[in-house]
Design a protein around this motif. Structure first.
Motif, mmCIF file in Angstrom:
data_model
loop_
_atom_site.group_PDB
_atom_site.id
_atom_site.type_symbol
_atom_site.label_atom_id
_atom_site.label_comp_id
_atom_site.label_asym_id
_atom_site.label_seq_id
_atom_site.Cartn_x
_atom_site.Cartn_y
_atom_site.Cartn_z
ATOM 1 N N ALA A 43 -9.514 13.800 1.999
ATOM 2 C CA ALA A 43 -9.293 12.362 2.142
ATOM 3 C C ALA A 43 -8.116 12.081 3.066
ATOM 4 N N CYS A 44 -7.055 12.852 2.932
ATOM 5 C CA CYS A 44 -5.867 12.655 3.771
ATOM 6 C C CYS A 44 -6.158 12.961 5.236
ATOM 7 N N VAL B 266 -2.974 3.704 6.768
ATOM 8 C CA VAL B 266 -2.514 4.970 6.190
ATOM 9 C C VAL B 266 -1.439 4.716 5.139
ATOM 10 N N SER B 267 -0.490 3.841 5.453
ATOM 11 C CA SER B 267 0.584 3.517 4.519
ATOM 12 C C SER B 267 0.052 2.865 3.253
ATOM 13 N N LEU B 268 -0.907 1.968 3.411
ATOM 14 C CA LEU B 268 -1.502 1.275 2.258
ATOM 15 C C LEU B 268 -2.165 2.255 1.290
ATOM 16 N N VAL B 269 -3.001 3.129 1.831
ATOM 17 C CA VAL B 269 -3.738 4.064 0.980
ATOM 18 C C VAL B 269 -2.788 5.103 0.389
ATOM 19 N N ALA B 270 -1.796 5.516 1.170
ATOM 20 C CA ALA B 270 -0.810 6.466 0.656
ATOM 21 C C ALA B 270 -0.033 5.864 -0.515
ATOM 22 N N LYS B 271 0.268 4.580 -0.420
ATOM 23 C CA LYS B 271 0.967 3.897 -1.511
ATOM 24 C C LYS B 271 0.087 3.850 -2.754
ATOM 25 N N HIS C 229 0.777 5.251 -6.468
ATOM 26 C CA HIS C 229 0.587 4.455 -7.682
ATOM 27 C C HIS C 229 -0.253 5.190 -8.721
ATOM 28 N N LEU C 230 -1.259 5.938 -8.280
ATOM 29 C CA LEU C 230 -2.072 6.716 -9.216
ATOM 30 C C LEU C 230 -1.207 7.691 -10.010
ATOM 31 N N VAL C 231 -0.320 8.359 -9.296
ATOM 32 C CA VAL C 231 0.577 9.318 -9.957
ATOM 33 C C VAL C 231 1.571 8.585 -10.855
ATOM 34 N N SER D 242 -4.834 -0.562 -8.101
ATOM 35 C CA SER D 242 -4.118 -0.401 -6.838
ATOM 36 C C SER D 242 -5.002 0.176 -5.736
ATOM 37 N N LEU D 243 -5.804 1.184 -6.064
ATOM 38 C CA LEU D 243 -6.627 1.834 -5.041
ATOM 39 C C LEU D 243 -7.660 0.875 -4.460
ATOM 40 N N ILE D 244 -8.360 0.132 -5.321
ATOM 41 C CA ILE D 244 -9.398 -0.767 -4.815
ATOM 42 C C ILE D 244 -8.784 -1.963 -4.085
ATOM 43 N N SER D 245 -7.638 -2.466 -4.555
ATOM 44 C CA SER D 245 -7.014 -3.602 -3.879
ATOM 45 C C SER D 245 -6.484 -3.192 -2.505
ATOM 46 N N SER D 246 -5.851 -2.030 -2.429
ATOM 47 C CA SER D 246 -5.321 -1.548 -1.145
ATOM 48 C C SER D 246 -6.452 -1.248 -0.172
#
Length: 293
Positions: A87-88, A100-105, A109-111, A141-145
């Protein structure tokens, strides 16, 4: 993934002209990039489920033997890590620093959400605010980002990107709230980890938190923990006498309504494909709160 593809169609309006000199049309290129983003999001989501099942020592996932149960924890963790690595790599290929920054954030958040769940204090366990924050990190967070990233790839305005983000955030919150209801009302065949999974793992969710507002004595049971089956049964008795399930469903419906409002607030267009996608996105908000699995 379906949500992101629908969001892409709903936002892909007023696209630039085709690339000159025989290049691929901008619309086709954009669609391919948004599809890749949807695939990236799905890989991250599946990886998080694999890791969650290891952390929760889950034997099943949606009524089917979990990977860690069949192949062991090491293989399951490595499978999740592999998906995250792919994915990365795919995310970097998009070449959009903001995306990239959005998904990385969202990955962070998952962690963070999982850590919050694992290290919660008694006070935090009984806090609705803490629960909602953890739920956002772990689920929404994942779906919103990703929804916002779809808008950014389409070159939409900040206002539209924010609406896409709000749709994903509220949809994710509604989904998890209903999931928490189904953990008490569903069956092990239809749920991710089986009925009463959360409470048996000492995880206090919205139905119990709402029940505690009506029956403060439930707090003492929560403080003792749920390793003793008697405490589980007592908590379920209080839940049955309370409006905890109903209030959780009502809160989920509120979030679903906010998600639908975000779609209604998107720019008007006469494009039939866009209109269909917007209607489908709104329909999903209702399916989320009426599902039974």
């Amino acid at each position: 993934m379906q949500v992101l593809l629908l969001m892409a169609t709903a936002l892909n309006v007023h696209l630039p002209e085709p690339i000159p000199n025989g290049g691929a049309p901008m619309a086709a290129e954009l669609r391919a990039r948004q599809q890749l983003l949807a695939q990236i999001t799905e890989m991250i989501h599946v990886a998080s489920l694999l890791h969650d099942d290891v952390l929760d020592d889950a034997d099943t996932r949606r009524g089917i033997d979990s990977l860690n149960f069949v192949m062991g924890n090491k293989v399951s963790v490595l499978a999740g890590d592999f998906l995250l690595s792919r994915a990365c790599v795919a995310l970097a290929s998009l070449g959009n620093p903001e995306v990239v920054s959005l998904v990385a954030k969202a990955l962070e958040h998952l962690v963070t959400g999982e850590t919050m769940q694992m290290t919660t204090t008694t006070e935090q366990r009984c806090s609705m605010e803490y629960y909602m924050q953890k739920t956002y990190y772990k689920t929404a967070s994942l779906i919103s980002s990703s929804c916002k990233a779809v808008a950014l790839l389409a070159g939409q305005t900040g206002e539209v990107a924010t609406l896409a983000f709000e749709y994903g955030r509220n949809l994710g919150m509604a989904f998890q709230l209903i999931d928490d209801v189904l953990d008490f009302t569903g069956t092990s065949a239809s749920l991710g980890k089986g009925s009463l999974s959360d409470i048996r793992h000492g995880i206090v969710t919205a139905p119990i938190l709402f029940a505690m507002e009506e029956f403060p004595q439930l707090r003492a049971i929560i403080d003792q923990g749920f390793k003793d089956p008697k405490n589980v049964n007592l908590a379920l008795e209080y839940l049955g006498k309370s409006h905890g399930i109903q209030r959780t469903r009502e809160l989920a419906a509120q979030h679903a309504s906010l998600a639908a409002e975000a779609i209604d607030s998107l720019p008007e267009t006469i494009d039939e494909d866009v209109q269909r996608s917007k209607r489908a996105l709104i329909d999903i908000t209702q399916r989320v709160i009426t599902r039974n699995k």
